[in-house]
Design a protein around this motif. Structure first.
Motif, short mmCIF file in Angstrom:
data_model
loop_
_atom_site.label_atom_id
_atom_site.label_comp_id
_atom_site.label_asym_id
_atom_site.label_seq_id
_atom_site.Cartn_x
_atom_site.Cartn_y
_atom_site.Cartn_z
N UNK A 72 16.38 2.54 10.28
CA UNK A 72 16.90 1.70 9.21
C UNK A 72 16.44 0.25 9.36
N UNK A 73 16.38 -0.25 10.57
CA UNK A 73 15.92 -1.62 10.79
C UNK A 73 14.45 -1.77 10.39
N UNK A 74 13.65 -0.77 10.70
CA UNK A 74 12.23 -0.81 10.36
C UNK A 74 12.04 -0.73 8.84
N UNK A 78 10.34 -3.60 6.57
CA UNK A 78 9.14 -3.36 5.78
C UNK A 78 9.36 -3.56 4.28
N UNK A 79 10.57 -3.31 3.82
CA UNK A 79 10.86 -3.46 2.40
C UNK A 79 11.30 -4.87 2.01
N UNK A 80 11.55 -5.70 2.99
CA UNK A 80 11.97 -7.07 2.71
C UNK A 80 10.75 -7.91 2.34
N UNK A 81 10.82 -8.53 1.18
CA UNK A 81 9.68 -9.34 0.73
C UNK A 81 9.74 -10.78 1.21
N UNK A 82 10.91 -11.23 1.63
CA UNK A 82 11.04 -12.63 2.04
C UNK A 82 11.03 -12.81 3.56
N UNK A 111 9.50 6.55 21.17
CA UNK A 111 10.14 7.35 20.13
C UNK A 111 10.96 6.50 19.16
N UNK A 112 11.39 5.34 19.61
CA UNK A 112 12.19 4.46 18.77
C UNK A 112 11.25 3.72 17.82
N UNK A 113 11.43 3.88 16.50
CA UNK A 113 10.52 3.25 15.54
C UNK A 113 10.45 1.73 15.71
#
Length: 156
Positions: A72-74, A78-82, A111-113
């Motif tokens: 979820x953190x990754x 990655x989806x955050x534009x700012x 193994x941890x993204x």
């Protein structure tokens, strides 16, 4: 381990008959003898692993939990534009003594993204983190603490 082999034999056969159980007893004994003779396995090691089972299960629980949290953190990163992603290399030393513990730690990190173990030299780990926030407290993670507990019990 003998009973695991026997149970696996019965499950894979799909039915329980006198012949299947008889043949399974022999096959399981042969496999158990083989791993004891040629794969450095012993009933003493099996007993030791059974004593560590609660710690192993706890380690597995935290590994799955950390993988889900890191996913979820990754995704959020990655989806955050700012937010500007700042990849970083982290070097840290560990007090783990056995190669098995170091191996488990390195693979748990990988193994941890968002994190990859780049190298291990002696007790020094080099980890690439997708963002500097992923590098926080990596040297004192729950993985390290549980592996240290496992090593303590190994010596006892």
């Amino acid at each position: 381990m003998y009973f695991v082999f026997l149970a696996l034999w019965i499950v894979l056969n799909g039915k329980v008959t006198v012949e299947i159980i008889s043949f399974g007893l022999v096959i399981a004994a042969a496999l158990y003898w083989f791993i004891c003779k040629f794969m450095d396995y012993s009933p003493k090691k099996e007993l030791w692993a059974l004593k560590k089972l609660p710690l192993i299960l706890q380690y597995f629980y935290y590994l799955v939990k950390e993988i889900v949290i890191a996913n979820f953190a990754t995704i959020r990163l990655l989806l955050s534009s700012n937010y500007v992603i700042e990849p970083t290399l982290v070097h840290f030393k560990t007090t783990l003594k056995t190669d098995t513990a170091k191996f488990l730690l390195a693979n748990s990190i990988t193994l941890t993204p968002g994190t990859i173990t780049v190298s291990i030299e002696e007790n020094c780990f080099t980890v690439h983190c997708l963002d500097k926030s992923f590098a926080e407290e990596i040297e004192s993670s729950v993985f390290v603490k549980l592996l240290e507990k496992m090593e303590e019990r190994q010596g006892a």
